[in-house]
Write an enzyme that holds these catalytic residues in place. Structure first.
Site, PDB file in Angstrom:
ATOM      1  N   GLU A  40      -4.843  -3.837  14.928  1.00  0.00           N
ATOM      2  CA  GLU A  40      -4.449  -4.257  16.259  1.00  0.00           C
ATOM      3  C   GLU A  40      -5.174  -3.413  17.318  1.00  0.00           C
ATOM      4  OE1 GLU A  40      -2.295  -2.840  14.026  1.00  0.00           O
ATOM      5  OE2 GLU A  40      -1.758  -4.718  13.029  1.00  0.00           O
ATOM      6  N   SER A  65       0.833  -1.203   0.000  1.00  0.00           N
ATOM      7  CA  SER A  65       0.000   0.000   0.000  1.00  0.00           C
ATOM      8  C   SER A  65       0.870   1.256   0.000  1.00  0.00           C
ATOM      9  CB  SER A  65      -0.892   0.008   1.246  1.00  0.00           C
ATOM     10  OG  SER A  65      -1.788  -1.075   1.225  1.00  0.00           O
ATOM     11  N   HIS A  86      -3.911  -1.997  -4.072  1.00  0.00           N
ATOM     12  CA  HIS A  86      -2.899  -2.928  -4.567  1.00  0.00           C
ATOM     13  C   HIS A  86      -3.115  -3.142  -6.061  1.00  0.00           C
ATOM     14  CE1 HIS A  86      -1.217  -4.603  -0.668  1.00  0.00           C
ATOM     15  NE2 HIS A  86      -2.128  -3.729  -0.290  1.00  0.00           N
ATOM     16  N   ASN A 123      -0.015   5.385   9.231  1.00  0.00           N
ATOM     17  CA  ASN A 123      -0.785   5.863  10.386  1.00  0.00           C
ATOM     18  C   ASN A 123      -0.021   5.489  11.647  1.00  0.00           C
ATOM     19  OD1 ASN A 123      -2.005   3.076   9.330  1.00  0.00           O
ATOM     20  ND2 ASN A 123      -2.070   3.083  11.571  1.00  0.00           N
ATOM     21  N   ARG A 162      -0.377  -8.980  -4.465  1.00  0.00           N
ATOM     22  CA  ARG A 162       0.101  -9.611  -3.231  1.00  0.00           C
ATOM     23  C   ARG A 162      -1.066 -10.314  -2.544  1.00  0.00           C
ATOM     24  NH1 ARG A 162       3.363  -5.772   0.766  1.00  0.00           N
ATOM     25  NH2 ARG A 162       5.032  -7.236   1.241  1.00  0.00           N
ATOM     26  N   THR A 163      -0.848 -11.550  -2.144  1.00  0.00           N
ATOM     27  CA  THR A 163      -1.854 -12.283  -1.377  1.00  0.00           C
ATOM     28  C   THR A 163      -1.516 -12.163   0.100  1.00  0.00           C
ATOM     29  OG1 THR A 163      -2.246 -13.862  -3.164  1.00  0.00           O
ATOM     30  CG2 THR A 163      -2.901 -14.543  -0.954  1.00  0.00           C
ATOM     31  N   HIS A 164      -2.483 -11.722   0.900  1.00  0.00           N
ATOM     32  CA  HIS A 164      -2.274 -11.578   2.338  1.00  0.00           C
ATOM     33  C   HIS A 164      -2.756 -12.821   3.078  1.00  0.00           C
ATOM     34  CE1 HIS A 164      -1.891  -7.402   1.070  1.00  0.00           C
ATOM     35  NE2 HIS A 164      -1.317  -7.153   2.231  1.00  0.00           N
ATOM     36  N   SER A 215       1.721  -8.079   6.562  1.00  0.00           N
ATOM     37  CA  SER A 215       2.410  -8.712   5.434  1.00  0.00           C
ATOM     38  C   SER A 215       3.893  -8.860   5.756  1.00  0.00           C
ATOM     39  CB  SER A 215       2.228  -7.867   4.162  1.00  0.00           C
ATOM     40  OG  SER A 215       2.912  -6.621   4.309  1.00  0.00           O
TER      41      SER A 215
END
Length: 266
Positions: A187, A33, A65, A229, A86-88, A206
């Site tokens: 989180e 990102s 993405h 952030n 990209r696969t998370h 990631s």
């Protein structure tokens, strides 16, 4: 389609070579990102292939993405494989899918892997838009891309040599430890404080699993995060994906020039 992950990676690499006419690539670049503009500054994009057309790949599930794999020719003649899809881990496709791009890059000849991401910062001095070198990671996913009795040393996983190269481009770059959580939720403030106490400076979803697979494949790894952030509880502002996208757009031109400068020195 084969179920062996390394055979599948070899199949994908052969497909890329056939589609691009490029027998081997030198550097792989995974765009997270905020980093999407970088590919255009590295060199000439000679080929762009929808990820879903390539064995083992799928279209990205996250806004911000890129859904393609590109081949870029740099001014000094290097070939960069740009992995925009990209696969998370939180997508539920399994760890093999998460690291398929990395293994494909290794099968395509890449000796160096550049991993980028957008993340939360634990250092209040790192305003949104700050790039931070990754010096190490903490894998909080309780997963590994390695299967069976496969033991791999992760000392100096994030190459000190390549971090020194990055500082030649921008001596002001800070570095920190990246903690990968599973996501897709952000989180909690308590989890952020936990991560801080165990040594993390950056939190995201990631990178760690991909870097382990890269080390196993024999690649030298360079990681860089964009702080999009301040992590939960570090700032009073609620977290949102829109904020991540906005910070990425705002920082895009600067970090893209930075990354292009680093790749030129690899």
């Amino acid at each position: 389609m084969t179920t062996d992950p390394f055979e599948l990676a070899a199949e994908a690499a052969a497909f890329l070579a056939q589609q691009t006419g490029v027998p081997a690539h030198d550097v792989a670049l995974v765009l997270g990102s905020g980093w999407g503009e970088a590919a255009g500054l590295i060199g000439e994009t000679t080929h762009t292939i929808p990820a879903a057309d390539i064995p083992g790949f799928s279209a990205p599930a996250v806004e911000g993405h890129v859904g393609t794999i590109g081949s870029v020719l740099t001014p000094d003649g290097k070939r960069v494989l740009v992995l925009g899809a990209r696969t998370h881990y939180y997508e539920g496709k399994g760890v093999r899918a998460v690291v398929h791009g990395v293994r494909t890059a290794a099968a395509a000849g890449c000796k160096t892997l550049v991993l980028t991401n957008g993340c939360g910062g634990l250092n209040p001095a790192w305003a949104p838009g700050t790039p931070v070198l990754i010096s190490d990671h903490i894998n909080l996913t309780a997963a590994s891309p390695l299967e069976g009795a496969t033991f791999v040393d992760l000392t100096d996983l994030y190459s000190e040599r390549l971090r020194a190269v990055a500082r030649e481009v921008d001596p002001s770059l800070d570095e920190g430890v990246y903690a990968q959580f599973t996501g897709p939720h952000y989180e909690t403030p308590a989890e952020v404080q936990y991560a801080k106490r165990i040594g993390a400076d950056l939190v995201g979803m990631s990178t760690a699993l991909e870097s382990i697979a890269a080390r196993h494949a024999g690649m030298e790894v360079f990681g860089i995060s964009l702080v999009t952030n301040l992590a939960a509880g570090i700032s009073d502002t609620p977290l949102s994906h829109a904020e991540v996208i906005e910070a990425g757009h705002a920082a895009g031109p600067r970090i893209s020039r930075l990354l292009a400068g680093i790749v030129a020195k690899l």
